[in-house]
Enzyme design. Structure first.
Site, short mmCIF file in Angstrom:
data_model
loop_
_atom_site.label_atom_id
_atom_site.label_comp_id
_atom_site.label_asym_id
_atom_site.label_seq_id
_atom_site.Cartn_x
_atom_site.Cartn_y
_atom_site.Cartn_z
N GLY A 1 10.61 -9.19 14.13
CA GLY A 1 9.95 -9.63 15.35
C GLY A 1 9.81 -8.50 16.36
O GLY A 1 8.94 -8.53 17.22
N ASN A 2 10.68 -7.47 16.23
CA ASN A 2 10.55 -6.28 17.07
C ASN A 2 9.39 -5.40 16.63
O ASN A 2 8.99 -4.49 17.37
CB ASN A 2 11.82 -5.45 17.04
CG ASN A 2 12.85 -5.86 18.07
OD1 ASN A 2 13.88 -6.42 17.71
ND2 ASN A 2 12.58 -5.61 19.34
N SER A 3 8.87 -5.63 15.43
CA SER A 3 7.80 -4.79 14.90
C SER A 3 6.63 -4.73 15.87
O SER A 3 6.12 -5.77 16.30
CB SER A 3 7.31 -5.32 13.55
OG SER A 3 8.30 -5.18 12.57
N ASP B 1 0.79 2.37 9.75
CA ASP B 1 1.24 1.01 10.11
C ASP B 1 0.99 0.73 11.59
O ASP B 1 1.76 0.02 12.23
CB ASP B 1 2.70 0.78 9.77
CG ASP B 1 3.05 -0.71 9.70
OD1 ASP B 1 2.11 -1.53 9.67
OD2 ASP B 1 4.24 -1.05 9.71
N HIS C 1 1.20 -4.26 9.89
CA HIS C 1 1.73 -5.33 9.03
C HIS C 1 1.92 -6.64 9.81
O HIS C 1 2.04 -7.70 9.20
CB HIS C 1 3.03 -4.90 8.36
CG HIS C 1 4.24 -4.85 9.24
ND1 HIS C 1 4.76 -3.67 9.74
CD2 HIS C 1 5.05 -5.83 9.71
CE1 HIS C 1 5.83 -3.93 10.46
NE2 HIS C 1 6.03 -5.24 10.46
N GLY D 1 -4.02 20.36 1.09
CA GLY D 1 -4.08 20.59 -0.35
C GLY D 1 -2.90 21.32 -0.91
O GLY D 1 -2.98 21.93 -1.98
N VAL D 2 -1.78 21.31 -0.20
CA VAL D 2 -0.55 21.91 -0.72
C VAL D 2 0.57 20.91 -0.53
O VAL D 2 0.46 19.96 0.25
CB VAL D 2 -0.19 23.23 0.01
CG1 VAL D 2 -1.29 24.25 -0.14
CG2 VAL D 2 0.10 22.98 1.48
#
Length: 251
Positions: A172-174, A98, A68, A231-232
């Site tokens: 900003g830490n992202s 992300d 992001h 698929g479960v």
């Protein structure tokens, strides 16, 4: 030397920071966003920007950050801890986790890196440091503990699970580093729960095992991250379910 016992750790985090900080970078990105005039509906363009953090994981300039942070951006500049600046290109951006992988341009020497520790040996209560660029003020270090592991009911991303920490994480830490007391990368700081938009002691990091998977896919030439599919679906065992199944506790 990195502290070898609990008394040394209580004295100072400086040895760990000295090892880890050079590999944590600031990211400044710019792009053009399409908008519509609110009165006439005429489409137009406006310049937009993003500020975040990243971690160098390969000496040739492979950087990990949050997807992001660079989403929709056409110009990405990475500023190292020693204030050198590099242009960067996106190698792979995985929206589900992300996590994005960047390649710095014009690197002609080995850069400092953080080791990705994906052994998943962390425990709740372990000391950790969050290193990043909160509010764009510059590289900042905060400390805390691992508050929880394998957090899944967060509604943030489809990364599987998160490391929860009370180390201060702010906008900003992202994309910044969550490191342990060995100075290894155990997660990429991604999101917070907050009513004010600032740190309230509930932050989340994508675990290193997912970070490594995305990095390996990117440097291996893949254009996306391949995921296994079973698929479960599962449910959390409640007290009523445990009693009906003859369990002595909901587990």
């Amino acid at each position: 030397a990195i502290p070898g016992d609990s008394n040394s750790m209580k004295a100072s985090f400086a040895p760990v920071v000295r090892e880890a900080a050079p590999a944590v970078v600031n990211i400044a990105a710019r792009g053009v966003q399409t908008v519509r005039d609110p009165f006439f509906g005429i489409p137009g363009q406006r310049e937009t920007g993003s500020v975040g953090s990243g971690v160098i994981v390969r000496p040739n300039g492979v950087v990990v950050t949050n997807a992001h942070v660079i989403e929709g951006m056409s110009q990405i500049k990475v500023i190292l801890n020693d204030r050198r600046e590099f242009d960067a290109t996106v190698v792979l951006a995985d929206e589900r986790s992300d996590i994005a992988v960047l390649q710095l341009q014009g690197v002609n020497e080995s850069l400092p890196t953080l080791n990705i520790d994906d052994a998943e040996q962390q425990q709740v209560g372990d000391l950790v440091l969050a290193i990043g660029n909160p509010f764009g003020v510059g590289q900042t270090v905060t400390n805390g503990i691992i508050s929880a592991l394998n957090r899944t009911e967060t509604g943030i991303q489809d990364s599987g699970s998160f490391i929860q920490t009370d180390a201060a994480i702010n906008p900003g830490n992202s994309g910044g580093a969550l490191v342990d007391m060995d100075g290894d990368l155990i997660g990429i700081n991604t999101a917070i729960f907050s009513r004010s938009g600032t740190s309230s002691g509930v932050g989340f990091a994508v675990p290193a095992v997912m970070v490594r998977r995305v990095v390996d896919s990117a440097v291996g030439g893949a254009s996306s991250v391949e995921r296994p599919w079973l698929g479960v679906s599962g449910d959390t065992v409640t007290g009523d379910m445990a009693r009906s199944l003859g369990l002595d506790r909901p587990q």
